[in-house]
Every structure is written in structure tokens, then in C-alpha cells.
Design a protein around this motif. Structure first.
Motif, PDB file in Angstrom:
ATOM      1  N   GLN A 255     -14.383   8.065 106.917  1.00 34.14           N
ATOM      2  CA  GLN A 255     -13.124   8.794 106.804  1.00 34.14           C
ATOM      3  C   GLN A 255     -13.370  10.302 106.745  1.00 34.14           C
ATOM      4  O   GLN A 255     -12.660  11.072 107.394  1.00 34.14           O
ATOM      5  CB  GLN A 255     -12.352   8.346 105.565  1.00 34.14           C
ATOM      6  N   ILE A 256     -14.362  10.712 105.975  1.00 32.87           N
ATOM      7  CA  ILE A 256     -14.684  12.137 105.889  1.00 32.87           C
ATOM      8  C   ILE A 256     -15.121  12.661 107.255  1.00 32.87           C
ATOM      9  O   ILE A 256     -14.694  13.744 107.682  1.00 32.87           O
ATOM     10  CB  ILE A 256     -15.763  12.392 104.809  1.00 32.87           C
ATOM     11  N   ALA A 257     -15.942  11.891 107.963  1.00 35.49           N
ATOM     12  CA  ALA A 257     -16.393  12.296 109.301  1.00 35.49           C
ATOM     13  C   ALA A 257     -15.210  12.423 110.258  1.00 35.49           C
ATOM     14  O   ALA A 257     -15.150  13.345 111.076  1.00 35.49           O
ATOM     15  CB  ALA A 257     -17.417  11.303 109.841  1.00 35.49           C
ATOM     16  N   ALA A 258     -14.248  11.507 110.163  1.00 33.65           N
ATOM     17  CA  ALA A 258     -13.065  11.567 111.026  1.00 33.65           C
ATOM     18  C   ALA A 258     -12.229  12.809 110.725  1.00 33.65           C
ATOM     19  O   ALA A 258     -11.718  13.457 111.644  1.00 33.65           O
ATOM     20  CB  ALA A 258     -12.228  10.303 110.857  1.00 33.65           C
ATOM     21  N   ILE A 259     -12.099  13.135 109.449  1.00 34.61           N
ATOM     22  CA  ILE A 259     -11.347  14.347 109.072  1.00 34.61           C
ATOM     23  C   ILE A 259     -12.051  15.591 109.595  1.00 34.61           C
ATOM     24  O   ILE A 259     -11.414  16.478 110.165  1.00 34.61           O
ATOM     25  CB  ILE A 259     -11.193  14.421 107.524  1.00 34.61           C
TER      26      ILE A 259
ATOM     27  N   VAL B 233     -10.981   5.742  96.297  1.00 43.88           N
ATOM     28  CA  VAL B 233      -9.560   5.503  96.029  1.00 43.88           C
ATOM     29  C   VAL B 233      -8.770   6.812  96.122  1.00 43.88           C
ATOM     30  O   VAL B 233      -7.705   6.856  96.745  1.00 43.88           O
ATOM     31  CB  VAL B 233      -9.367   4.845  94.640  1.00 43.88           C
ATOM     32  N   ILE B 234      -9.303   7.872  95.539  1.00 44.66           N
ATOM     33  CA  ILE B 234      -8.614   9.170  95.573  1.00 44.66           C
ATOM     34  C   ILE B 234      -8.476   9.671  97.010  1.00 44.66           C
ATOM     35  O   ILE B 234      -7.402  10.120  97.418  1.00 44.66           O
ATOM     36  CB  ILE B 234      -9.343  10.200  94.686  1.00 44.66           C
ATOM     37  N   LEU B 235      -9.547   9.586  97.778  1.00 48.26           N
ATOM     38  CA  LEU B 235      -9.491  10.042  99.168  1.00 48.26           C
ATOM     39  C   LEU B 235      -8.458   9.245  99.953  1.00 48.26           C
ATOM     40  O   LEU B 235      -7.654   9.817 100.688  1.00 48.26           O
ATOM     41  CB  LEU B 235     -10.863   9.934  99.846  1.00 48.26           C
TER      42      LEU B 235
ATOM     43  N   ILE C  96      -5.287  11.027 101.786  1.00 46.52           N
ATOM     44  CA  ILE C  96      -5.161  11.097 103.239  1.00 46.52           C
ATOM     45  C   ILE C  96      -4.571   9.851 103.875  1.00 46.52           C
ATOM     46  O   ILE C  96      -4.110   9.892 105.007  1.00 46.52           O
ATOM     47  CB  ILE C  96      -6.507  11.403 103.921  1.00 46.52           C
ATOM     48  N   GLY C  97      -4.592   8.738 103.156  1.00 43.34           N
ATOM     49  CA  GLY C  97      -4.053   7.502 103.714  1.00 43.34           C
ATOM     50  C   GLY C  97      -4.885   7.009 104.878  1.00 43.34           C
ATOM     51  O   GLY C  97      -6.017   7.446 105.078  1.00 43.34           O
ATOM     52  N   PRO C  98      -4.315   6.128 105.659  1.00 44.12           N
ATOM     53  CA  PRO C  98      -5.058   5.608 106.813  1.00 44.12           C
ATOM     54  C   PRO C  98      -5.243   6.694 107.876  1.00 44.12           C
ATOM     55  O   PRO C  98      -4.380   7.546 108.055  1.00 44.12           O
ATOM     56  CB  PRO C  98      -4.178   4.472 107.328  1.00 44.12           C
TER      57      PRO C  98
END
Length: 182
Positions: A173-177, A108-110, A114-116
């Protein structure tokens, strides 16, 4: 008659390149899902796979995540995830409340920070980003309520597969960032 020609015949206008791209995506989804369904039936994890797939699909739609540059890699990894994670959930996963709450809070925090996550091939406008963020929060909230309620009611098949879908989305999401940074 080809589908594209049939659409044109009934005055449904769409650019040929967009249609072709969408059709390839649809075909890939069907291949991945078909293979995953067959293996889930063989491994007796059909319900787990279905719960995981629907949860992950909803989350991925509004949260975004990592995208491979090659559709073959995407198909292989997606199929492996749809087979492997529900299998592990059914036969090996034991969750305690602490892990469940930590991962859920971090997810939830992430998403709040960062949102979508968009993709270079599908950029989202500020307006779309706001709508995706709202729908993403609603989706996450609903899944968290279902997950926690099922955990309290000891319906582990649901709570554990929603948990794994949230965790998988978080990792994606972390991998995409990280991919954007490097």
C-alpha cells in the motif's frame, strides 16, 4: 472448442476483450501458484506458504496495493514473495509482541486513513470503495484476532504468516501511494 465459444454457446455473454484479459490473469495466477507450490514442497514450507497466500489474498482483495505495469514483473515478484517470505518465516523469523503490535496498529491506521487502493486499470466507485473499506476492516479484524489468538496459544506458524501477510500488504500500500505521488 475454445472456452469463449463454449460460454457463448450456453448464452453466457461476456465481451471478448474482457474474457481474454481475465483468462490471462487466471493463467498467471495458476503459473505463480504452481511454481510456488513446487518450491514450498521442496523447501518444506507448504503450510507456511498456504497460510501466507490465503491471508495475503484476502487482504489484497480489499486493501489493494502496488501494481506493476508489466505482468512478467508481477509474476516474478509474486512468485518470489510466495517462496521467500514463508521460507524466512519458518527458518529465520522470531517475533516479539512489540513488533507485532506496532506493525498491526500501523496497518490498521493506514487502512483507516487511505482505505482501499485502486489501480488506473481498475478504478473503484465511491460505493465500491465504501464496500471494500467495510470488507477490508472485517478481513483485517478477523486476521488480527486469529493472529493474536494463535500468538497467545503459541501457534507461531499461523500468527507469523498472518503477520507477514499484513506487513507485505502494508508495504504494498505504501509503495502504491508513493507510485501515485511520483
Amino acid at each position: 472448442m475454445k472456452l469463449y465459444e463454449l460460454l457463448n454457446k450456453y448464452n453466457i455473454q461476456i465481451d471478448k476483450d474482457i474474457f481474454d484479459y481475465g483468462f490471462i490473469i487466471l493463467k498467471n495466477y495458476c503459473i505463480v501458484l504452481s511454481i510456488s507450490l513446487i518450491f514450498s514442497l521442496l523447501l518444506q514450507t507448504f503450510l507456511e506458504m498456504l497460510i501466507f497466500f490465503l491471508s495475503f489474498l484476502l487482504l489484497r482483495r480489499y486493501c489493494g496495493g502496488y501494481h506493476f505495469n508489466n505482468s512478467l514483473y508481477c509474476n516474478i515478484v509474486s512468485t518470489a514473495i510466495l517462496i521467500f517470505l514463508p521460507y524466512c518465516t519458518k527458518y529465520y523469523l522470531t517475533l516479539n509482541w512489540a513488533i507485532l503490535l506496532i506493525v498491526n496498529c500501523f496497518s490498521v491506521i493506514l487502512f483507516f486513513i487511505i482505505g482501499p487502493i485502486d489501480h488506473p486499470n481498475k478504478r473503484i466507485s465511491k460505493n465500491e470503495e465504501k464496500k471494500f473499506q467495510q470488507k477490508g476492516f472485517i478481513t483485517i479484524a478477523i486476521l488480527l484476532i486469529i493472529e493474536i489468538a494463535c500468538r497467545v496459544l503459541e501457534i507461531d506458524i499461523v500468527s507469523e504468516n498472518i503477520f507477514i501477510a499484513l506487513l507485505c500488504t502494508l508495504i504494498s500500500q505504501i509503495a502504491a501511494i508513493l507510485k501515485k505521488q511520483f
